[in-house]
Write a protein that holds these residues in place. Structure first.
Motif, short mmCIF file in Angstrom:
data_model
loop_
_atom_site.label_atom_id
_atom_site.label_comp_id
_atom_site.label_asym_id
_atom_site.label_seq_id
_atom_site.Cartn_x
_atom_site.Cartn_y
_atom_site.Cartn_z
N ARG A 159 -14.00 -14.28 -5.58
CA ARG A 159 -14.44 -15.60 -5.14
C ARG A 159 -13.95 -15.87 -3.73
N GLN A 160 -14.78 -16.59 -2.99
CA GLN A 160 -14.45 -16.82 -1.60
C GLN A 160 -13.25 -17.76 -1.43
N GLU A 161 -12.84 -18.43 -2.51
CA GLU A 161 -11.66 -19.28 -2.44
C GLU A 161 -10.38 -18.45 -2.38
N TYR A 162 -10.50 -17.14 -2.51
CA TYR A 162 -9.33 -16.26 -2.50
C TYR A 162 -9.32 -15.36 -1.27
N PRO A 163 -9.14 -15.93 -0.07
CA PRO A 163 -9.25 -15.11 1.14
C PRO A 163 -8.19 -14.01 1.20
N LEU A 164 -6.99 -14.31 0.70
CA LEU A 164 -5.92 -13.32 0.79
C LEU A 164 -6.21 -12.13 -0.13
N ALA A 165 -6.80 -12.42 -1.28
CA ALA A 165 -7.15 -11.34 -2.20
C ALA A 165 -8.18 -10.42 -1.55
N VAL A 166 -9.16 -11.04 -0.86
CA VAL A 166 -10.19 -10.24 -0.18
C VAL A 166 -9.53 -9.35 0.88
N GLU A 167 -8.60 -9.94 1.62
CA GLU A 167 -7.93 -9.20 2.69
C GLU A 167 -7.15 -8.01 2.12
N HIS A 168 -6.34 -8.28 1.10
CA HIS A 168 -5.52 -7.21 0.53
C HIS A 168 -6.35 -6.12 -0.13
N LEU A 169 -7.39 -6.53 -0.83
CA LEU A 169 -8.25 -5.51 -1.47
C LEU A 169 -8.92 -4.65 -0.40
N GLY A 170 -9.36 -5.31 0.67
CA GLY A 170 -10.01 -4.57 1.74
C GLY A 170 -9.08 -3.52 2.34
N MET A 171 -7.83 -3.92 2.57
CA MET A 171 -6.86 -2.98 3.13
C MET A 171 -6.58 -1.86 2.12
N ALA A 172 -6.49 -2.22 0.85
CA ALA A 172 -6.21 -1.21 -0.18
C ALA A 172 -7.34 -0.19 -0.26
N ILE A 173 -8.57 -0.67 -0.17
CA ILE A 173 -9.72 0.25 -0.24
C ILE A 173 -9.67 1.22 0.94
N ALA A 174 -9.38 0.66 2.12
CA ALA A 174 -9.33 1.52 3.32
C ALA A 174 -8.24 2.58 3.18
N SER A 175 -7.05 2.17 2.72
CA SER A 175 -5.98 3.17 2.67
C SER A 175 -6.19 4.14 1.52
N ALA A 176 -6.84 3.70 0.44
CA ALA A 176 -7.14 4.63 -0.64
C ALA A 176 -8.13 5.68 -0.15
N ARG A 177 -9.10 5.25 0.68
CA ARG A 177 -10.05 6.21 1.24
C ARG A 177 -9.33 7.22 2.14
N GLU A 178 -8.45 6.69 3.00
CA GLU A 178 -7.71 7.58 3.90
C GLU A 178 -6.91 8.62 3.15
N ASN A 179 -6.42 8.24 1.98
CA ASN A 179 -5.57 9.14 1.22
C ASN A 179 -6.35 9.99 0.22
N GLY A 180 -7.66 9.94 0.33
CA GLY A 180 -8.46 10.79 -0.54
C GLY A 180 -8.48 10.35 -2.00
N LEU A 181 -8.19 9.04 -2.22
CA LEU A 181 -8.18 8.53 -3.59
C LEU A 181 -9.47 7.79 -3.91
N LEU A 182 -10.29 7.63 -2.90
CA LEU A 182 -11.53 6.88 -3.06
C LEU A 182 -12.53 7.51 -2.09
N GLY A 183 -13.78 7.45 -2.42
CA GLY A 183 -14.80 8.01 -1.53
C GLY A 183 -15.25 9.37 -2.05
N GLU A 184 -15.64 10.24 -1.10
CA GLU A 184 -16.14 11.56 -1.48
C GLU A 184 -14.98 12.45 -1.94
N ASN A 185 -15.25 13.25 -2.96
CA ASN A 185 -14.33 14.33 -3.35
C ASN A 185 -12.90 13.82 -3.57
N ILE A 186 -12.74 12.95 -4.54
CA ILE A 186 -11.45 12.31 -4.78
C ILE A 186 -10.40 13.34 -5.23
N LEU A 187 -9.29 13.35 -4.57
CA LEU A 187 -8.18 14.28 -4.83
C LEU A 187 -8.65 15.73 -4.88
#
Lengths: 137, 251, 617, 150
Positions: free
Chosen positions: C255-283
């Motif tokens: 929900r848009q009333e949760y800006p901080l949650a959006v921010e943190h999830l966005g950062m988590a998704i980016a770092s999970a991708r960088e670490n090969g935990l999300l995206g193509e060819n996971i781990l």
């Protein structure tokens, strides 16, 4: 099975308008020839008492079917008629505007189009024509 | 083949049609206000509620809208149990309070014994029951000039910003498909006005009788790749023309 | 760097080793604590640390954590591993805090003081609010920095995913979740494993996974806390679920009333991708799955799964009939699994610790723990996670500290606008899916709003119906027009214009809502009314027949009067916002009824019980 | 090149119906409202009729066609806030600002909104001014908070 076709023999027409009466009565339960789906109009350009009969040709590549945005016009594979499905019709009038022959008409009261459906394979106009000017074979 | 029973009658369906279709085919009447064969069902009016059960449900049953529930093997459908009828009556009460002047609503309510609404009547209420037929018809088959705007009690059917729409072709499909005649329009020979937009109804090039709006003709011409002018002849003149060409062929 | 099945355990061991040597000052920077200056506190402590020459030296770390769930005590500062717990910290206290961190001497003024025993408590392990909880879903909440993936990995993060991808088949994963008996935490309590299984079996190559982070229930915020404080936990649960059902694409709807949650999830998704935990060819296993965030638009109805899917598709959030399950035809008409945040965060636990371990928690029908947001008239407002089956009484009185100001408990509202109000007589009810539903309420997402004798039950029912009138999508007749009629009747009753047959009409309207509505919002909309009529009928009758609101809430049905018990302390006169209370010090005060707005401020501040609620007539 | 300065926003999102809400969010964020003229451009980009965009924009409360004030005061009306007297704060705010909820003052300085729970229930009642949350709020504090006090 090859479906039957409506054949018109203008030469035999006497403009008695039995066909128009019968059609209007069969479909609308009123005997007003102006509401008929077949027209035995005395041709305004003809002064010699000759007549033309105009009724839907159930065209192969029908303009009305192509124009209908809601797929409310369907060919009945048994009779060969293009039937107007009232329940599916959105009553936009596109078919009336599209038919090049004037065989798609607008019902002013019901506010929807109407057309010849070959009476489900037994056209009343044929039955009531005394001269054999309309035949279905 | 799917086999089920509706009001004790055995009914068959080849491809999982909706219960409403099957019931009507079997001649069983179920009232609807938001149903239109030309568009996908919406389940908005809640009048076509029926009760369904199965032997293995041990007497448990539930209400579903017949217009949206697909045929299932072995289903037992009842269209007029007390539970169904009470729900339908209560829905009609709400509709009557909302649109007390709508003829279709009044007629249906009377059938269910409701002559006067028991709830507070919306004095400013119009005939629109938000059945969504007009917008579905326009969006699915025409140009999508109107849509449902706002939400909840403020919901209504409108053009964007309540302004004359650029894409409306004035075909009147919305007004003519409306079960409660809630869409205002006016027509006098050469002009037609609907949704705040006035259209010229092009006169027949032969006799001058009104044919279609220029916008509708253009829209049709564009869709089908034909000349716009072909649409500007009325059906009577077209018949005469047809007759004339017949004559030329015959004689 | 992209991790693989081989490198991730090595990295985890290294991080664990490093972190075991650390001492941390943790400052809560969740939405609640930020509101009260959490960020400034963190900055002040950072400055103090560098001034004290501690910054950068290996063993000290300052961590900005996500929401602890005890926002009323915020900003919260804790020392790990000791567990020292400071409440309501102001930036000025940074120096004292850093000194205490060095010396080990607690700052007594900042410690939590138990309301009952009046004793100061040093560590959170000893505070009943925490010690009586069993935090599994919230295992990392307030314990890690949500923006640093390393901290999550060090706390056994992505271990379950590693295990799953190291040799479990999707079938194994589903069986494990089924055996654990995990039921959806979003409201309905549907068996998660069964849902996954039917989606896996559904025809079609393209399948979707959705995490419902809409949390529209007013009064509930456990999902916000989890998303803000432990976003990787949610992602890990989703990746495992995607593997199980065969989805390559997923969405988190926040929900848009949760800006901080959006921010943190966005950062988590980016770092999970960088670490090969999300995206193509996971781990490095060849399995691919990616997640996008979809922001809500401020519509409660989008918490309903079919409306939520319409919203992700870019349409108005109007629900669809669920006669065809989403697991067959959901988002973009493809097979879809939708679970909520708390459901997903339990998934790594189940896979890591085993189904048997999970199933041992909770009751027969409801396994595991459940996070509740216990708010309203209780001493400790906040998030409380306990095993399913704890009684309402224990939750409200033992964990949340009971009713403040010596007032009496009247009702607890569970399940948000779809739930109901339960009276004192039902306080022994165990909180699990089935017991609450049986009592005419529901678990919902887990909001518990406690009310005391100063809350009017008719007003509460009116509040919820008003809420629902604003939030109804307006598609179907019972919900759109029925709720409007219901609100009109309830509003009338609270204004003293109730009629004899109003309760019958309410009954009819509740019937048509329950039976006739299209979606769960409408079907359950009657619950707040039905449950209050059922358990507090005499309060309705008092409103209708006697024109009296005993709680002093419905302004047309009450007036406040000051009795002889008044000591003339002048507190009420000071509290009155319209200055309509007159009286000299040590003299009995008088309320000017013509000016009084019936706000009840005088009643609330009086320490002598000298303000009384009387009938308006 | 569009005339309304949303080209970069449109470029960020694929031209499909599913991008609609995200695009509207971005426009709302930039202009503090949805300028009427931009909607047709959005419709063109997403390949849907304008009426569909309008339908979406009016369904979700996150979007508004009138420009929000410089200061947006939001009062949480969640259940926890309600039982702790949010209604009184709302009334006070309407009095202080002289506008009803959902409106903007004529000088364009303040907008007053009510929201249905911001998830800060443990500090109820809550008032949010722009991005700042204020918990355990008392109606009397409002004047000072909004800088409209004497």
């Amino acid at each position: 099975m090859e479906s039957k076709l409506m054949h018109v023999f203008p030469g035999k027409c006497t403009a008695c308008r039995n066909c128009e009466q019968a059609c209007a009565f069969a479909h609308l339960h009123e005997g007003r020839p102006t509401r008929s789906r077949i027209r035995a109009d005395a041709d305004p350009q003809l002064r010699e008492g000759k007549h033309v009969l105009v009724v839907c040709y159930q065209c192969d590549a029908a303009a009305c079917v192509a124009a209908c945005p809601a797929n409310a016009l369907w060919r009945d594979t048994e009779t060969g008629a293009i039937n107007h499905i009232a329940e599916r019709c959105i009553r936009c009038g596109s078919c009336v505007a599209a038919c090049p022959f004037g065989n798609m008409r607008w019902e002013p009261l019901a506010q929807h189009p109407s057309k010849c459906d070959l009476c489900k394979g037994d056209p009343v106009c044929v039955r009531f024509c005394p001269t054999g000017a309309i035949q279905y074979k | 083949m799917i086999r089920l029973t509706i009001d004790g009658r055995r009914v068959e369906s080849r491809n999982g049609e909706y219960l409403l279709t099957l019931a009507r085919r079997a001649g069983i009447e179920i009232p609807t206000l938001c149903h239109h064969e030309a568009v996908e069902p919406a389940g908005a009016c809640r009048l076509c509620m029926v009760e369904i059960t199965r032997p293995q449900w041990n007497g448990w049953s539930k209400l579903v809208t017949a217009c949206l529930y697909p045929a299932e093997e072995g289903l037992i459908v009842k269209t007029s149990t007390e539970r169904v009828l009470r729900t339908r009556r209560e829905v009609l009460e709400l509709l009557l309070a909302r649109s007390p002047r709508a003829e279709a609503v009044r007629r249906l309510a009377a059938q269910y014994g409701i002559l006067e609404p028991k709830y507070a009547v919306d004095q400013e209420g119009d005939n629109c029951i938000l059945c969504d037929i007009c917008t579905r018809v326009c969006a699915t088959h025409v140009t999508g000039a109107i849509s449902r705007v706002n939400r909840g009690v403020a919901k209504k059917v409108a053009t964007p910003f309540d302004e004359a729409s650029d894409v409306c072709v004035g075909c009147m499909a919305c007004a003519r498909s409306c079960p409660t005649d809630a869409i205002a329009f006016s027509q006098d020979g050469a002009t037609r006005a609907i949704w705040g937009k006035t259209f010229e109804v092009v006169p027949c090039t032969v006799c001058g009788a009104p044919t279609v709006t220029r916008e509708q003709a253009r829209w049709m011409a564009q869709r089908k790749g034909v000349a716009e002018e072909d649409f500007y002849v009325c059906d009577v003149c077209k018949v005469a023309k047809t007759g004339l060409s017949c004559r030329k062929v015959m004689w | 760097m992209k991790q693989t099945l081989a490198t991730l355990p090595v990295l985890r061991a290294k991080l664990k080793e490093e972190r075991s040597k650390l001492r941390c000052i943790m400052v809560c920077c969740g939405t609640g604590c930020r509101a009260r200056g959490g960020m400034q506190v963190a900055d002040a402590i950072r400055d103090e640390l560098s001034a004290a020459g501690l910054a950068g030296s290996v063993p000290v770390e300052l961590t900005r954590t996500g929401c602890h769930g005890w926002c009323e005590q915020g900003p919260i500062v804790t020392f790990e591993p000791e567990g020292v717990f400071y409440t309501q910290v102001k930036p000025e206290k940074a120096k004292e805090i850093v000194a205490s961190f060095q010396s080990g001497e607690p700052v007594s003024k900042l410690l939590f003081r138990d309301t009952k025993t009046k004793r100061s408590i040093v560590t959170y392990h000893e505070i009943p609010f925490y010690s009586k909880q069993t935090r599994w879903a919230m295992r990392n909440v307030g314990r890690i920095s949500p923006t640093e993936i390393g901290q999550y990995i060090a706390r056994d993060g992505y271990k379950a995913l590693e295990k799953v991808l190291s040799g479990m088949t999707p079938e194994d994963v589903i069986s494990e979740v089924e055996k654990a008996g995990l039921r959806g935490r979003g409201g309905g309590g549907f068996d998660a494993g069964r849902k996954w299984r039917s989606c896996r079996k559904a025809k079609g190559d393209v399948k979707y996974l959705i995490c419902n982070g809409d949390e529209g229930d007013p009064g509930a915020f456990m999902d916000r806390s989890i998303m803000e404080a432990d976003p990787h936990g949610v992602l890990e649960g989703m990746i495992i679920a995607a593997y199980a059902i065969g989805a390559r694409e997923g969405f988190i709807y926040v929900r848009q009333e949760y800006p901080l949650a959006v921010e943190h999830l966005g950062m988590a998704i980016a770092s999970a991708r960088e670490n090969g935990l999300l995206g193509e060819n996971i781990l490095g296993t060849g399995f691919s799955f990616d997640i996008r965030i979809a922001r809500g638009g401020g519509a409660f109805v989008c918490g309903e799964s079919s409306a939520l899917m319409r919203s992700i598709e870019g349409k108005p959030g109007e629900p669809r009939a669920k006669y065809v399950h989403a697991t067959d035809r959901g988002l973009f008409d493809r097979p879809t699994v939708l679970n909520n945040v708390e459901t997903f965060i339990n998934v790594p636990l189940i896979l890591d610790r085993g189904a048997a371990w999970f199933a041992a928690l909770g009751t027969d029908g409801s396994k595991g723990t459940k996070a509740f947001s216990v708010v309203g008239k209780v001493n400790h407002n906040g998030l409380i996670e306990v095993p399913m089956g704890m009684s309402l009484k224990e939750l409200i009185f033992d964990v949340a500290g009971g009713i403040p100001k010596g007032r009496t408990f009247k009702a607890v509202q569970t399940g948000g606008p779809s739930g109901g109000c339960l009276p004192e007589a039902l306080l022994d009810l165990p909180v699990d899916f089935d017991s609450l539903t049986e009592a005419g309420s529901m678990m919902g997402s887990g909001g518990l709003i406690v009310m005391d004798d100063r809350n009017c039950m008719v007003d509460v029912a009116r509040y919820f119906i008003h809420f629902l009138v604003e939030e109804s999508c307006g598609k179907c007749v019972p919900c759109r027009d029925g709720l409007k009629q219901l609100l009109e009747i309830l509003a009338r009753i609270t204004k003293g214009q109730g009629r004899e047959d109003d309760l019958d009409k309410i009954d009819s309207l509740c019937f048509v809502l329950t039976e006739g509505s299209l979606c769960a919002l409408g079907k359950s909309a009657a619950n707040p009314v039905l449950s209050t009529v059922r358990h507090f009928r005499e309060e309705y009758e008092q409103h209708i027949k006697d024109h009296f609101c005993r709680a002093g809430v419905c302004r047309d049905l009450c007036r406040y009067e000051i009795t002889d018990a008044c000591t003339g302390c002048t507190l009420c006169a000071k509290a009155c916002p319209v200055e309509c209370i007159a009286g000299d010090r040590k003299q009995v005060h008088v309320i000017d009824q013509s000016k009084c707005t019936r706000c009840g401020s005088c009643f609330d501040v009086c320490n002598f019980g000298a303000v009384e609620v009387r009938s308006a007539r | 090149m569009g005339a309304f300065g949303i080209d970069d926003i449109l470029a960020r999102h694929v031209g499909q119906e599913q991008s609609l809400i995200e695009i509207l969010h971005d426009i709302q964020l930039r202009f503090r409202h949805l300028p009427q003229e931009t909607l047709a451009e959005v419709a063109g980009h997403c390949g849907v009729p304008l009426s569909r965009v309008y339908s979406v924009a009016t369904f979700y409360t996150a979007f508004s066609f009138t420009k929000k004030g410089d200061t947006v005061c939001r009062i949480c009306m969640g259940t926890a806030c309600h039982v702790k007297g949010a209604q009184l704060i709302r009334e006070e705010a309407e009095k202080v600002l002289g506008i009803g909820a959902g409106r903007t003052t004529s000088d364009g300085k303040y907008s007053l909104e009510v929201v249905n729970c911001v998830g800060a229930c443990a500090m109820a009642p809550v008032v949010i001014v722009n991005e700042a949350y204020h918990g355990k709020f008392k109606p009397v504090e409002l004047k000072k908070l909004l800088g409209r006090g004497e």
